[in-house]
Design a protein around this motif. Structure first.
Motif, mmCIF file in Angstrom:
data_model
loop_
_atom_site.group_PDB
_atom_site.id
_atom_site.type_symbol
_atom_site.label_atom_id
_atom_site.label_comp_id
_atom_site.label_asym_id
_atom_site.label_seq_id
_atom_site.Cartn_x
_atom_site.Cartn_y
_atom_site.Cartn_z
ATOM 1 N N ILE A 119 -0.125 -12.515 9.621
ATOM 2 C CA ILE A 119 -1.438 -11.907 9.398
ATOM 3 C C ILE A 119 -1.903 -12.308 7.995
ATOM 4 C CG2 ILE A 119 -2.632 -9.668 9.164
ATOM 5 C CD1 ILE A 119 -0.429 -8.656 11.247
ATOM 6 N N PRO A 120 -3.113 -12.872 7.876
ATOM 7 C CA PRO A 120 -3.533 -13.397 6.570
ATOM 8 C C PRO A 120 -3.605 -12.320 5.485
ATOM 9 C CG PRO A 120 -5.356 -13.426 8.150
ATOM 10 C CD PRO A 120 -4.132 -13.072 8.918
ATOM 11 N N THR A 121 -2.912 -12.578 4.381
ATOM 12 C CA THR A 121 -2.890 -11.642 3.257
ATOM 13 C C THR A 121 -2.517 -12.433 2.011
ATOM 14 O OG1 THR A 121 -2.037 -9.502 2.524
ATOM 15 C CG2 THR A 121 -0.440 -10.969 3.559
ATOM 16 N N ALA A 122 -2.670 -11.823 0.843
ATOM 17 C CA ALA A 122 -2.361 -12.527 -0.409
ATOM 18 C C ALA A 122 -0.861 -12.782 -0.524
ATOM 19 C CB ALA A 122 -2.834 -11.676 -1.587
ATOM 20 N N ARG A 123 -0.502 -13.893 -1.158
ATOM 21 C CA ARG A 123 0.892 -14.213 -1.456
ATOM 22 C C ARG A 123 1.475 -13.091 -2.315
ATOM 23 N NH1 ARG A 123 3.186 -18.291 -4.698
ATOM 24 N NH2 ARG A 123 1.285 -18.538 -5.907
ATOM 25 N N TYR A 124 2.769 -12.773 -2.127
ATOM 26 C CA TYR A 124 3.321 -11.630 -2.869
ATOM 27 C C TYR A 124 4.802 -11.766 -3.165
ATOM 28 C CZ TYR A 124 6.117 -9.671 0.926
ATOM 29 O OH TYR A 124 7.091 -9.463 1.864
ATOM 30 N N PHE A 125 5.265 -10.869 -4.002
ATOM 31 C CA PHE A 125 6.700 -10.768 -4.308
ATOM 32 C C PHE A 125 6.984 -9.309 -4.640
ATOM 33 C CE2 PHE A 125 10.431 -11.049 -7.099
ATOM 34 C CZ PHE A 125 11.264 -11.833 -6.317
ATOM 35 N N THR A 126 8.082 -8.788 -4.076
ATOM 36 C CA THR A 126 8.420 -7.382 -4.334
ATOM 37 C C THR A 126 9.521 -7.284 -5.398
ATOM 38 O OG1 THR A 126 7.813 -6.785 -2.095
ATOM 39 C CG2 THR A 126 9.200 -5.219 -3.270
ATOM 40 N N VAL A 127 9.268 -6.417 -6.381
ATOM 41 C CA VAL A 127 10.182 -6.295 -7.517
ATOM 42 C C VAL A 127 10.748 -4.884 -7.608
ATOM 43 C CG1 VAL A 127 10.419 -6.822 -9.972
ATOM 44 C CG2 VAL A 127 8.486 -7.718 -8.717
ATOM 45 N N THR A 128 12.053 -4.812 -7.969
ATOM 46 C CA THR A 128 12.653 -3.532 -8.343
ATOM 47 C C THR A 128 13.281 -3.766 -9.726
ATOM 48 O OG1 THR A 128 14.790 -4.127 -7.426
ATOM 49 C CG2 THR A 128 13.281 -2.984 -5.949
ATOM 50 N N ARG A 129 13.935 -2.757 -10.264
ATOM 51 C CA ARG A 129 14.546 -2.960 -11.587
ATOM 52 C C ARG A 129 15.652 -4.013 -11.529
ATOM 53 N NH1 ARG A 129 14.460 3.008 -14.237
ATOM 54 N NH2 ARG A 129 15.196 1.997 -16.115
ATOM 55 N N GLU A 130 16.187 -4.229 -10.327
ATOM 56 C CA GLU A 130 17.299 -5.181 -10.191
ATOM 57 C C GLU A 130 16.841 -6.639 -10.316
ATOM 58 O OE1 GLU A 130 17.641 -2.187 -8.109
ATOM 59 O OE2 GLU A 130 18.788 -1.823 -9.958
ATOM 60 N N ASN A 131 15.609 -6.922 -9.917
ATOM 61 C CA ASN A 131 15.191 -8.336 -9.969
ATOM 62 C C ASN A 131 13.933 -8.536 -10.824
ATOM 63 O OD1 ASN A 131 13.336 -7.188 -8.289
ATOM 64 N ND2 ASN A 131 13.454 -8.719 -6.677
ATOM 65 N N LEU A 132 13.856 -7.781 -11.894
ATOM 66 C CA LEU A 132 12.692 -7.837 -12.784
ATOM 67 C C LEU A 132 12.416 -9.255 -13.295
ATOM 68 C CD1 LEU A 132 10.456 -6.387 -14.342
ATOM 69 C CD2 LEU A 132 12.121 -5.771 -16.083
#
Ligand code: AMP
Ligand code: GLY
Length: 426
Positions: A119-132
């Motif tokens: 489904i078309p959406t903006a490119r993204y990346f999910t961050v937590t404190r572990e992979n800051l």
């Protein structure tokens, strides 16, 4: 049918007003409601997150259908709570279960879902404190401005748009450190998309769906879309930039894959899906999903609905939505929100509202009011939404603004430019 509407805003007044006209309605209750909902049904002093009290009330009043207005109780699992209790499991719940409500309740979930189902959406990346560090590296791959979104619900405040990379990195760290409490323990970083936003709604029974008219919402407090974000200062439906095949693209690229995706995930989604879209060079991208109707979009969409809303709700409950007709008024609806001075920051309440009886040829949906004997008092930031229908938006706006001028309360404010940025909508 006995129906309970949960919520207290303009959306709930508009929905209750429409339900009150249904050939199927016996008793209509609204909890907690406002001074406007009390004119079309019976207000009940009960909070939307008090599931036990709501269940007891539904048993006592033999409620057949519950419409859940806001996202809070849906994300907290009100539908699952009802389904698990024999005394109320037969009740038609209009709104998704907890799994479905994640579309709104978790940005990370919704982004993963969109990626999985193409489904078309903006490119993204999910961050937590572990992979800051990886988060910082992803930010370095983007061009400004930078979009940071708290994963969880943050009362509409969890999105930051930042111009400078340094600021984006600092804010990313502070979000992970609890800027929005637990809601920002995970942060979604997104590519910024440039285009014009619109809202599209569907009602679904988990198998089929009906598309409702699209709307544009005016989110900023100031004229010319300036100043702080609000819950919404006005709305127009339909919108000119959705014409010319755009909605067909939305249906094929966004709606169908979403409904199919939910099914493939084993999610029995029954209720409304709100697609927050952006039109980028005539292609739709999903900015966000919400698991409910929008406010103030509902105040322009519902007055255009000609069909019986409870028949659609019955279709949702019995999974026979595909057999129901849904018809809309071709006219344009415009809504202008009257707010308390100071909103969306500090504002005063309990100001007496006058002039409501002089309104002619518009609807007034109450957003934040309460009854005090014969008087109606302000009781929130957004106070009243004035909606009119017209041949085009300019005719509708003439009616809306002439009626807005008849209503007063101390320090009332409203935007005078709603709808004037759009080409003529016919
Ligand atoms: P959301 O809560 O996800 O709807 O985001 C709030 C607002 O931020 C949206 O209504 C947009 O105006 C803006 N926004 C969110 N994501 C993006 C994006 N990827 N590109 C541009 N603007 C965005
Ligand atoms: N009008 C935007 C919303 O309801 O979230």
């Amino acid at each position: 049918m006995n129906v309970l509407v949960l919520g207290s805003g303009g959306r709930e007044h508009a929905v209750s007003w429409k339900i009150s006209q249904s050939s199927q309605i016996d008793k209509l209750f609204i909890a907690p409601g406002n001074a406007g909902t009390n004119q079309v049904g019976i207000n009940v002093d009960m909070e939307v997150d008090d599931f036990e009290a709501i269940r007891d009330f539904c048993v006592e009043q033999k409620i057949d259908c519950v419409f859940v207005g806001p996202e809070g109780p849906l994300v907290a699992g009100i539908v699952d709570f009802f389904k698990a209790d024999k005394a109320v499991s037969h009740i038609a719940m209009i709104g998704p279960n907890k799994a479905g409500a994640q579309l709104e309740g978790s940005k990370d979930f919704s982004k993963k879902f969109m990626k999985k189902y193409n489904i078309p959406t903006a490119r993204y990346f999910t961050v937590t404190r572990e992979n800051l560090e990886e988060g910082y590296a992803f930010l370095d791959t983007l061009k400004p401005p930078y979009v940071l979104k708290a994963d969880g619900l943050a009362s509409g405040k969890g999105v930051l748009i930042l111009k400078a990379i340094k600021e984006a990195k600092t804010e990313l760290k502070s979000m992970l450190d609890g800027k929005f409490g637990g809601a920002s323990a995970k942060v979604v970083i997104e590519e910024f998309l440039k285009g014009i936003e619109l809202s599209v709604f569907v009602i679904t029974d988990g198998v089929s769906y009906k598309i409702l008219p699209e709307a544009k919402d005016y989110k900023r407090i100031g004229e010319g879309d300036t100043g702080l974000n609000t819950g919404g200062m006005g709305a127009v439906s339909p919108v000119p930039f959705a014409a010319g095949g755009f909605i067909d693209k939305v249906e094929n690229q966004v709606i169908i894959p979403t409904i199919k995706g939910l099914k493939s995930e084993g999610i029995d989604y029954r209720g409304f899906i709100f697609f927050g879209l952006i039109n980028v060079k005539n292609d739709p991208f999903v900015i966000e999903y919400n698991c409910r109707l929008g406010d103030p979009e509902t105040e322009v969409v519902i007055p255009r609905l000609k069909s019986d809303l409870l028949e659609l709700f019955e279709g949702v409950a019995s999974q026979t939505l595909s057999e129901r007709d849904v018809e809309f008024d071709d006219r344009v609806a415009t809504a202008v929100m009257m707010v308390s001075g100071g909103y969306p920051e500090k504002f005063e309440k309990e100001k007496s509202v006058t002039g409501l009886n002089n309104v002619f040829d518009s609807y007034v949906f109450h957003a934040g009011t309460k009854q005090d004997g014969p008087a109606i008092l302000t009781d929130g930031g957004r106070v009243l939404c004035v909606t009119s229908l017209g041949k085009n938006q300019f005719r509708a706006l003439e009616k809306t603004y002439s009626n807005v001028a008849k209503i007063s309360f101390d320090k009332a404010y409203y935007r005078k430019d709603i709808g004037f940025d759009l080409d003529e909508v016919e």
